[in-house]
Design an enzyme around this catalytic site. Structure first.
Site, mmCIF file in Angstrom:
data_model
loop_
_atom_site.group_PDB
_atom_site.id
_atom_site.type_symbol
_atom_site.label_atom_id
_atom_site.label_comp_id
_atom_site.label_asym_id
_atom_site.label_seq_id
_atom_site.Cartn_x
_atom_site.Cartn_y
_atom_site.Cartn_z
ATOM 1 N N TYR A 51 -24.338 -16.742 -12.619
ATOM 2 C CA TYR A 51 -25.009 -15.846 -13.780
ATOM 3 C C TYR A 51 -26.836 -15.606 -14.037
ATOM 4 O O TYR A 51 -27.028 -15.638 -15.284
ATOM 5 C CB TYR A 51 -24.348 -16.094 -15.221
ATOM 6 C CG TYR A 51 -22.256 -16.064 -15.102
ATOM 7 C CD1 TYR A 51 -22.029 -15.028 -15.089
ATOM 8 C CD2 TYR A 51 -21.190 -16.926 -14.517
ATOM 9 C CE1 TYR A 51 -20.863 -14.003 -14.839
ATOM 10 C CE2 TYR A 51 -19.821 -16.360 -14.654
ATOM 11 C CZ TYR A 51 -19.378 -14.991 -14.933
ATOM 12 O OH TYR A 51 -19.191 -14.557 -14.823
ATOM 13 N N GLU A 128 -22.344 -11.536 -4.468
ATOM 14 C CA GLU A 128 -21.843 -12.017 -4.908
ATOM 15 C C GLU A 128 -20.526 -12.800 -3.873
ATOM 16 O O GLU A 128 -19.746 -13.662 -4.075
ATOM 17 C CB GLU A 128 -20.751 -11.865 -6.209
ATOM 18 C CG GLU A 128 -21.571 -10.930 -7.939
ATOM 19 C CD GLU A 128 -20.917 -11.122 -8.665
ATOM 20 O OE1 GLU A 128 -21.989 -10.648 -9.595
ATOM 21 O OE2 GLU A 128 -19.880 -10.617 -8.452
HETATM 22 P P1 CMP Z 1 -18.402 -11.441 -16.610
HETATM 23 O O1 CMP Z 1 -17.539 -9.698 -16.540
HETATM 24 O O2 CMP Z 1 -18.020 -12.304 -16.049
HETATM 25 O O3 CMP Z 1 -19.832 -11.016 -16.734
HETATM 26 C C1 CMP Z 1 -20.672 -12.063 -17.599
HETATM 27 C C2 CMP Z 1 -20.135 -12.767 -18.638
HETATM 28 O O4 CMP Z 1 -20.608 -13.142 -20.171
HETATM 29 C C3 CMP Z 1 -19.152 -11.494 -19.135
HETATM 30 O O5 CMP Z 1 -17.940 -11.128 -18.178
HETATM 31 C C4 CMP Z 1 -18.263 -12.309 -20.315
HETATM 32 O O6 CMP Z 1 -17.513 -14.291 -19.878
HETATM 33 C C5 CMP Z 1 -20.026 -12.673 -21.388
HETATM 34 N N1 CMP Z 1 -20.753 -11.933 -21.944
HETATM 35 C C6 CMP Z 1 -20.766 -11.193 -22.033
HETATM 36 N N2 CMP Z 1 -21.434 -10.378 -23.392
HETATM 37 C C7 CMP Z 1 -20.950 -11.445 -23.717
HETATM 38 C C8 CMP Z 1 -21.179 -11.753 -25.213
HETATM 39 N N3 CMP Z 1 -21.915 -10.846 -26.121
HETATM 40 N N4 CMP Z 1 -20.887 -12.855 -25.830
HETATM 41 C C9 CMP Z 1 -20.628 -13.894 -25.002
HETATM 42 N N5 CMP Z 1 -20.007 -13.737 -24.109
HETATM 43 C C10 CMP Z 1 -20.422 -12.704 -22.760
#
Ligand code: CMP
Length: 143
Positions: A51, A128
């Site tokens: 990430y 990924e």
């Molecule tokens: P994902 O699609 O895996 O990509 C990044 C991840 O960060 C997302 O899913 C969520 O699990 C997390 N995420 C994204 N935006 C937020 C936010 N505003 N607050 C908390 N977690 C977030």
């Protein structure tokens, strides 16, 4: 549009809540072919690397805590326009904004604990997939 691949992850809340089978059923019912799959627990370093694009976001530490909180299930999925089709199947990041019938609308608790990950572009899908499965670890003859 031709057959392409995307990376999906059933996240730790999905595994913990015993929803993996149900979500996999929905993925297969939607016409995705599972090309590679395993269960693993991400290390902190591993989650931070996966990430890295979010490293300056305020939710980064919570995201790493969440993604390392238990085993997850990364997989490679194949379908026509796999990246776009999978993002439609899972719905918006925030389940409150997700369309009815999508996986996140059905099962996710919050924007942060949202059950499932899907690559956001074909370029990132390639990166990924290599992260979890290497460049050459995926059989190509599953049809
Ligand atoms: P994902 O699609 O895996 O990509 C990044 C991840 O960060 C997302 O899913 C969520 O699990 C997390 N995420 C994204 N935006 C937020 C936010 N505003 N607050 C908390 N977690 C977030």
């Amino acid at each position: 549009m031709h057959t392409t691949r995307t990376l999906a992850i059933l996240k730790p809340d999905c595994v913990r809540r015993s929803l993996s089978g149900e979500v996999l059923r929905q993925i297969e019912n939607a016409g995705f072919k599972i090309c590679a799959i395993h269960m693993q627990q991400l290390t902190r370093t591993g989650a931070e690397a996966f990430y890295a694009i979010h490293k300056d976001r305020p939710f980064f530490n919570d995201l790493v805590d969440y993604m390392t909180s238990g085993p997850c299930i990364p997989m490679v999925l194949e379908k026509q326009d796999a990246v776009g089709a999978f993002r439609i199947l899972i719905g918006a990041t925030d389940p409150q904004d997700a369309d009815e019938g999508t996986i996140r609308k059905l099962y996710a608790d919050s924007k942060s604990e949202n059950i499932v990950h899907g690559s956001d572009s074909p370029e990132n899908a390639q990166i990924e997939i290599a992260y979890f499965f290497g460049e050459s670890g995926i059989p190509t003859d599953i049809k």
